[in-house]
Design a protein around this motif. Structure first.
Motif, PDB file in Angstrom:
ATOM      1  N   GLY A 145       0.939  -1.169   0.045  1.00 34.02           N
ATOM      2  CA  GLY A 145      -0.083   0.172   0.023  1.00 34.02           C
ATOM      3  C   GLY A 145       0.756   1.128   0.073  1.00 34.02           C
ATOM      4  N   MET A 146       0.198   2.417   0.265  1.00 32.42           N
ATOM      5  CA  MET A 146       0.776   3.431   0.298  1.00 32.42           C
ATOM      6  C   MET A 146       1.459   4.034   1.400  1.00 32.42           C
ATOM      7  SD  MET A 146      -0.913   7.161  -1.286  1.00 32.42           S
ATOM      8  CE  MET A 146       0.084   8.775  -1.137  1.00 32.42           C
ATOM      9  N   ILE A 147       2.729   4.610   1.185  1.00 38.10           N
ATOM     10  CA  ILE A 147       3.479   4.951   2.397  1.00 38.10           C
ATOM     11  C   ILE A 147       3.610   6.554   2.370  1.00 38.10           C
ATOM     12  CG2 ILE A 147       4.880   2.826   2.656  1.00 38.10           C
ATOM     13  CD1 ILE A 147       7.208   4.515   1.359  1.00 38.10           C
ATOM     14  N   GLY A 148       3.689   7.406   1.340  1.00 37.55           N
ATOM     15  CA  GLY A 148       3.720   8.749   1.546  1.00 37.55           C
ATOM     16  C   GLY A 148       3.612   9.402   0.268  1.00 37.55           C
ATOM     17  N   ILE A 149       4.210  10.701   0.094  1.00 39.85           N
ATOM     18  CA  ILE A 149       4.222  11.555  -0.993  1.00 39.85           C
ATOM     19  C   ILE A 149       5.471  12.278  -1.066  1.00 39.85           C
ATOM     20  CG2 ILE A 149       3.043  13.492  -1.900  1.00 39.85           C
ATOM     21  CD1 ILE A 149       0.630  12.862  -0.198  1.00 39.85           C
ATOM     22  N   VAL A 150       5.913  12.435  -2.120  1.00 38.35           N
ATOM     23  CA  VAL A 150       7.103  13.032  -2.696  1.00 38.35           C
ATOM     24  C   VAL A 150       7.070  14.412  -2.347  1.00 38.35           C
ATOM     25  CG1 VAL A 150       8.735  13.739  -4.646  1.00 38.35           C
ATOM     26  CG2 VAL A 150       7.638  11.344  -4.542  1.00 38.35           C
ATOM     27  N   SER A 151       7.960  15.009  -1.465  1.00 38.37           N
ATOM     28  CA  SER A 151       7.755  16.324  -1.060  1.00 38.37           C
ATOM     29  C   SER A 151       8.926  17.388  -1.369  1.00 38.37           C
ATOM     30  CB  SER A 151       7.677  16.321   0.654  1.00 38.37           C
ATOM     31  OG  SER A 151       9.060  15.844   0.986  1.00 38.37           O
ATOM     32  N   SER A 152       9.950  16.623  -2.024  1.00 37.08           N
ATOM     33  CA  SER A 152      11.145  17.537  -2.486  1.00 37.08           C
ATOM     34  C   SER A 152      12.037  16.823  -3.716  1.00 37.08           C
ATOM     35  CB  SER A 152      12.077  18.145  -1.623  1.00 37.08           C
ATOM     36  OG  SER A 152      12.564  17.244  -0.747  1.00 37.08           O
ATOM     37  N   VAL A 160      10.573  11.751   0.524  1.00 34.46           N
ATOM     38  CA  VAL A 160       9.354  11.427   0.714  1.00 34.46           C
ATOM     39  C   VAL A 160       8.867  11.850   2.275  1.00 34.46           C
ATOM     40  CG1 VAL A 160       7.817   9.466   0.570  1.00 34.46           C
ATOM     41  CG2 VAL A 160       9.624   9.492  -0.912  1.00 34.46           C
ATOM     42  N   THR A 161       7.920  12.498   2.333  1.00 32.88           N
ATOM     43  CA  THR A 161       7.122  12.744   3.473  1.00 32.88           C
ATOM     44  C   THR A 161       6.158  11.450   3.858  1.00 32.88           C
ATOM     45  OG1 THR A 161       7.328  15.115   3.392  1.00 32.88           O
ATOM     46  CG2 THR A 161       5.708  14.148   4.937  1.00 32.88           C
ATOM     47  N   LEU A 162       6.320  10.756   4.723  1.00 34.70           N
ATOM     48  CA  LEU A 162       5.464   9.568   5.117  1.00 34.70           C
ATOM     49  C   LEU A 162       4.093   9.897   5.666  1.00 34.70           C
ATOM     50  CD1 LEU A 162       8.138   7.374   7.108  1.00 34.70           C
ATOM     51  CD2 LEU A 162       7.456   7.184   4.591  1.00 34.70           C
ATOM     52  N   LEU A 163       3.344   8.994   5.581  1.00 30.96           N
ATOM     53  CA  LEU A 163       1.893   9.413   6.115  1.00 30.96           C
ATOM     54  C   LEU A 163       1.806   9.103   7.634  1.00 30.96           C
ATOM     55  CD1 LEU A 163      -0.443   7.079   3.429  1.00 30.96           C
ATOM     56  CD2 LEU A 163      -0.010   9.524   3.360  1.00 30.96           C
ATOM     57  N   THR A 164       2.696   8.771   8.212  1.00 37.94           N
ATOM     58  CA  THR A 164       2.980   8.708   9.677  1.00 37.94           C
ATOM     59  C   THR A 164       3.492  10.047  10.266  1.00 37.94           C
ATOM     60  OG1 THR A 164       5.048   7.578   9.441  1.00 37.94           O
ATOM     61  CG2 THR A 164       3.017   6.403   9.725  1.00 37.94           C
ATOM     62  N   SER A 165       3.942  11.179   9.296  1.00 38.41           N
ATOM     63  CA  SER A 165       4.503  12.271   9.830  1.00 38.41           C
ATOM     64  C   SER A 165       3.705  13.041  10.456  1.00 38.41           C
ATOM     65  CB  SER A 165       4.972  13.118   8.372  1.00 38.41           C
ATOM     66  OG  SER A 165       5.705  14.318   8.544  1.00 38.41           O
ATOM     67  N   GLU A 166       4.454  13.949  11.224  1.00 39.66           N
ATOM     68  CA  GLU A 166       3.911  14.923  12.127  1.00 39.66           C
ATOM     69  C   GLU A 166       3.135  16.128  11.305  1.00 39.66           C
ATOM     70  OE1 GLU A 166       6.525  15.802  15.279  1.00 39.66           O
ATOM     71  OE2 GLU A 166       6.360  13.627  16.240  1.00 39.66           O
ATOM     72  N   ASP A 167       3.855  16.143  10.128  1.00 36.60           N
ATOM     73  CA  ASP A 167       3.519  17.320   9.318  1.00 36.60           C
ATOM     74  C   ASP A 167       1.901  17.402   8.801  1.00 36.60           C
ATOM     75  OD1 ASP A 167       3.613  19.388   7.612  1.00 36.60           O
ATOM     76  OD2 ASP A 167       4.828  18.391   6.110  1.00 36.60           O
ATOM     77  N   ARG A 168       1.274  18.227   9.423  1.00 37.29           N
ATOM     78  CA  ARG A 168      -0.317  18.291   9.355  1.00 37.29           C
ATOM     79  C   ARG A 168      -0.648  18.636   7.865  1.00 37.29           C
ATOM     80  NH1 ARG A 168       0.493  15.644  12.932  1.00 37.29           N
ATOM     81  NH2 ARG A 168      -0.146  15.651  14.968  1.00 37.29           N
ATOM     82  N   SER A 169       0.525  19.119   7.119  1.00 32.53           N
ATOM     83  CA  SER A 169       0.133  19.948   5.936  1.00 32.53           C
ATOM     84  C   SER A 169      -0.273  18.914   4.575  1.00 32.53           C
ATOM     85  CB  SER A 169       1.138  20.789   5.478  1.00 32.53           C
ATOM     86  OG  SER A 169       2.471  19.918   5.114  1.00 32.53           O
ATOM     87  N   TYR A 184     -16.065   9.547   1.194  1.00 31.20           N
ATOM     88  CA  TYR A 184     -14.936  10.659   0.708  1.00 31.20           C
ATOM     89  C   TYR A 184     -14.683  11.090   1.991  1.00 31.20           C
ATOM     90  CZ  TYR A 184     -15.769   9.148  -3.831  1.00 31.20           C
ATOM     91  OH  TYR A 184     -16.172   8.383  -5.074  1.00 31.20           O
ATOM     92  N   GLY A 185     -13.138  11.362   2.240  1.00 28.83           N
ATOM     93  CA  GLY A 185     -12.638  12.206   3.313  1.00 28.83           C
ATOM     94  C   GLY A 185     -11.208  12.608   3.133  1.00 28.83           C
ATOM     95  N   LEU A 186     -10.540  12.967   3.991  1.00 25.38           N
ATOM     96  CA  LEU A 186      -8.948  13.510   4.115  1.00 25.38           C
ATOM     97  C   LEU A 186      -8.403  12.920   4.980  1.00 25.38           C
ATOM     98  CD1 LEU A 186      -9.329  17.429   3.159  1.00 25.38           C
ATOM     99  CD2 LEU A 186      -8.769  15.482   1.622  1.00 25.38           C
ATOM    100  N   LEU A 187      -7.084  12.146   4.806  1.00 28.58           N
ATOM    101  CA  LEU A 187      -6.420  11.389   5.778  1.00 28.58           C
ATOM    102  C   LEU A 187      -5.458  12.702   6.000  1.00 28.58           C
ATOM    103  CD1 LEU A 187      -4.442   8.103   5.525  1.00 28.58           C
ATOM    104  CD2 LEU A 187      -3.406  10.111   6.438  1.00 28.58           C
ATOM    105  N   ASN A 188      -5.600  13.180   7.468  1.00 22.70           N
ATOM    106  CA  ASN A 188      -4.461  14.558   7.770  1.00 22.70           C
ATOM    107  C   ASN A 188      -3.858  14.302   9.079  1.00 22.70           C
ATOM    108  OD1 ASN A 188      -6.887  14.485   9.392  1.00 22.70           O
ATOM    109  ND2 ASN A 188      -7.558  16.116   8.606  1.00 22.70           N
ATOM    110  N   ASP A 189      -3.754  13.099   9.705  1.00 20.75           N
ATOM    111  CA  ASP A 189      -3.102  12.726  11.010  1.00 20.75           C
ATOM    112  C   ASP A 189      -2.862  11.477  11.037  1.00 20.75           C
ATOM    113  OD1 ASP A 189      -2.120  13.535  13.365  1.00 20.75           O
ATOM    114  OD2 ASP A 189      -4.097  13.875  14.404  1.00 20.75           O
ATOM    115  N   TYR A 190      -1.875  11.135  12.232  1.00 23.29           N
ATOM    116  CA  TYR A 190      -1.344   9.776  12.495  1.00 23.29           C
ATOM    117  C   TYR A 190      -1.401   9.835  13.934  1.00 23.29           C
ATOM    118  CZ  TYR A 190       1.400   5.530  12.987  1.00 23.29           C
ATOM    119  OH  TYR A 190       1.830   4.461  13.263  1.00 23.29           O
TER     120      TYR A 190
END
Length: 270
Positions: A145-152, A160-169, A184-190
């Protein structure tokens, strides 16, 4: 059983009588009794115990083979159905002139080359960058499955910023399929303690089935995360609606402690 009982009683009596070495020949008698006890009683019982153990193991192997056969039968049916659906989808694309769908994507395989202990749950660095057409905002996945998003992105590496990151953005658009409907919803916290995601619901929902699949919705925009990538499964739904709506706790499908081989996802219509 009668004769075995007689032998046991006799062996016990003889052992008691010969327990002292003062009686001549007591050692020979003791050895004889021990041999009789082993070959007449213990050895046959051990043999029967071994046979029963092997029989139980064979029964378990038989049951496992039946389960595997059912799984293979289901796989064959699903494979045949997928082939039919793929042909029909290709035909529909030809008729409607649609080049790509939200679920269409290609992947670029890579490895994690750096993961700091201080940012263990926040970021990883992979060994491909803009030279491989990697862009900011692309999804990164493993086989589970998915682990994160390319941030730079650099020329030869990317962060790669992980979905477990403290970055709320980091807000990932997701969808939940439950009882034949999509929400539908938004995953925005861990939550580090419970090791679960928090999904802020956008759809009106009163009940969700525990274990329902949570996947990406593909609504993040062009070039972003495609539709249909597994994120996790529903663990619970908050009963109390807040000012921003209900929230869902989601169990991740990925083990974030073991990230070695990953892939960058690129939408076909990007």
């Amino acid at each position: 059983m009668f004769w075995i009982t007689i032998v046991l009683v006799a062996a016990s009596v003889i052992s008691l009588l010969t327990s002292t070495n003062n009686i001549p020949g007591s050692g020979i008698v003791r050895d004889t009794v021990a041999n009789v006890e082993y070959y007449v009683i213990k050895a046959p019982l051990n043999y029967v115990r071994g046979v029963l153990g092997e029989y139980n193991e064979l029964k378990e192997v038989y049951r496992e083979n039946k389960r595997l056969k059912r799984s293979l039968d289901n796989y064959a049916r699903e494979l045949a159905l997928n082939n039919v659906l793929a042909d029909e989808l290709q035909e529909m694309r030809s008729i409607t002139k649609i080049k790509s769908l939200p679920t269409d994507y290609k992947v670029k395989y890579t490895t994690v080359i750096k993961r700091d202990s201080e940012n263990w749950d926040n970021k990883v660095i992979i060994d491909i960058g803009s030279g491989s057409n990697v862009k900011k905002g692309m999804a990164v996945i493993t086989s589970k499955g998915m682990i994160g998003i390319v941030s730079s992105v650099n020329r030869v590496s990317s962060t790669v910023t992980l979905l477990t990151s403290e970055d709320r953005s980091v807000q990932l658009p997701v969808m939940i399929k439950s009882n034949g409907k999509y929400y539908y919803g938004l995953l925005n916290d861990y939550n580090v303690e419970s090791q679960t995601y928090k999904v802020q619901m956008l759809s009106t929902v009163n009940k969700l089935k525990v274990g329902s699949s949570v996947t990406t919705s593909g609504l993040g925009g062009k070039g972003k995360t495609p539709k249909g990538i597994l994120v996790g499964t529903v663990k619970g739904l908050s009963n109390n609606a807040s000012a921003t709506g209900k929230t869902v706790t989601v169990k991740p499908s990925v083990d974030f402690d073991d990230l070695s081989y990953v892939a960058v996802v690129q939408r076909s219509n990007a």
